[in-house]
Design a protein around this motif. Structure first.
Motif, PDB file in Angstrom:
ATOM      1  N   ASP A 150       0.868  -1.180   0.000  1.00  0.00           N
ATOM      2  CA  ASP A 150       0.000   0.000   0.000  1.00  0.00           C
ATOM      3  C   ASP A 150       0.901   1.226   0.000  1.00  0.00           C
ATOM      4  N   HIS A 152       0.919   5.042   0.337  1.00  0.00           N
ATOM      5  CA  HIS A 152       0.091   6.158   0.797  1.00  0.00           C
ATOM      6  C   HIS A 152       0.735   7.444   0.303  1.00  0.00           C
ATOM      7  N   HIS A 153       0.151   8.025  -0.740  1.00  0.00           N
ATOM      8  CA  HIS A 153       0.791   9.141  -1.430  1.00  0.00           C
ATOM      9  C   HIS A 153       0.924  10.370  -0.551  1.00  0.00           C
ATOM     10  N   THR A 216      -8.911   8.837  -0.551  1.00  0.00           N
ATOM     11  CA  THR A 216      -7.682   8.557   0.189  1.00  0.00           C
ATOM     12  C   THR A 216      -7.043   7.309  -0.385  1.00  0.00           C
ATOM     13  N   THR A 217      -5.721   7.247  -0.310  1.00  0.00           N
ATOM     14  CA  THR A 217      -5.004   6.057  -0.761  1.00  0.00           C
ATOM     15  C   THR A 217      -4.622   5.159   0.411  1.00  0.00           C
ATOM     16  N   LYS A 218      -5.073   5.507   1.598  1.00  0.00           N
ATOM     17  CA  LYS A 218      -4.726   4.713   2.773  1.00  0.00           C
ATOM     18  C   LYS A 218      -5.688   3.540   2.894  1.00  0.00           C
ATOM     19  N   GLN A 219      -5.211   2.329   2.583  1.00  0.00           N
ATOM     20  CA  GLN A 219      -6.083   1.173   2.486  1.00  0.00           C
ATOM     21  C   GLN A 219      -6.711   0.793   3.822  1.00  0.00           C
ATOM     22  N   THR A 222      -9.750   3.004   4.295  1.00  0.00           N
ATOM     23  CA  THR A 222     -10.913   2.718   3.455  1.00  0.00           C
ATOM     24  C   THR A 222     -11.692   1.511   3.966  1.00  0.00           C
TER      25      THR A 222
END
Length: 232
Positions: A150, A152-153, A216-219, A222
């Motif tokens: 993952d 996280h940008h 969000t890119t935080k898996q 989500t």
């Protein structure tokens, strides 16, 4: 290495960016269940961003406590209206002067402990909740299906997730650093959590993933679940 205080306060870090950008999404799910309540209590509160947001939205007082003295000092220094903070260990199961009308186990707080301690923490919640209080639990469940990697940008962090029974091991690289940080979450089954709350007389009124479609890119975020329970 960024300090704990800076991580909590800086909106660009992994610890705080979701609060700045995504709290209104979370609030839209929980606020309708908390209207008319007088006191929000948040154990393991950090600087109180999540619980104080909820308190201000519903016009309630706020009490947060955390085990880190520096964090509590920083929270007090913000001089938040109708808010108080204490340096307390959640595992000492303190008894606040007032019972909670809303009790918040915020973002993955319960995941810090293995299941036997999670059940004791829930017993404590039952003991400090006022009649007809609302209990809110944000948690990562055992059912979560996380990718192996993952990125996280927002925080330029690369994570890899390694499930081991009730433990979720995470190795995190803050790019371009090569040495990872290691953390462990304890992930309960949703059914076990709900069954325990029902033992305490709680009635589950909602359980959803508020950030499943959030930007969000935080898996882990989500797939976080928010459980809303009406206590007896």
């Amino acid at each position: 290495m960024i300090s704990l205080i800076d991580a909590l306060a800086d909106g660009n870090t992994d610890d705080a960016s979701w609060r700045r950008h995504l709290l209104p999404i979370w609030g839209s799910k929980v606020v309708p269940h908390c209207l008319g309540k007088g006191l929000v209590i948040e154990p393991m509160s950090g600087l109180g961003a999540q619980g104080y947001y909820l308190a201000t939205e519903i016009g309630a007082d706020y009490f947060g406590f955390d085990i880190e003295p520096a964090v509590v000092a920083a929270a007090r220094a913000k001089n938040l209206r109708r808010a108080s903070f204490e340096c307390l260990d959640a595992l000492s199961f303190p008894r606040p002067k007032r019972r909670a009308d809303v009790l918040l186990l915020g973002y993955e707080a319960i995941n810090a402990f293995p299941w036997p301690i999670q059940t004791k923490l829930l017993d404590w919640c039952g003991a400090v909740c006022a009649q007809n209080a609302t209990l809110i639990i944000d948690f990562l469940s055992r059912e979560a299906r996380l990718p192996r990697f993952d990125l996280h940008h927002e925080s330029r962090t690369l994570n890899t997730f390694i499930p081991r029974g009730d433990r979720l091991l995470t190795l995190s690289w803050e790019l371009p650093n090569l040495l990872p940080r290691r953390s462990t979450r304890f992930t309960p089954y949703t059914k076990d959590l709900i069954d325990k709350l029902r033992e305490l007389g709680g009635v589950v009124v909602d359980c959803q993933e508020p950030f499943s479609n959030a930007p969000t890119t935080k898996q882990c975020l989500t797939q976080m679940k928010t459980l809303i329970v009406k206590m007896p």
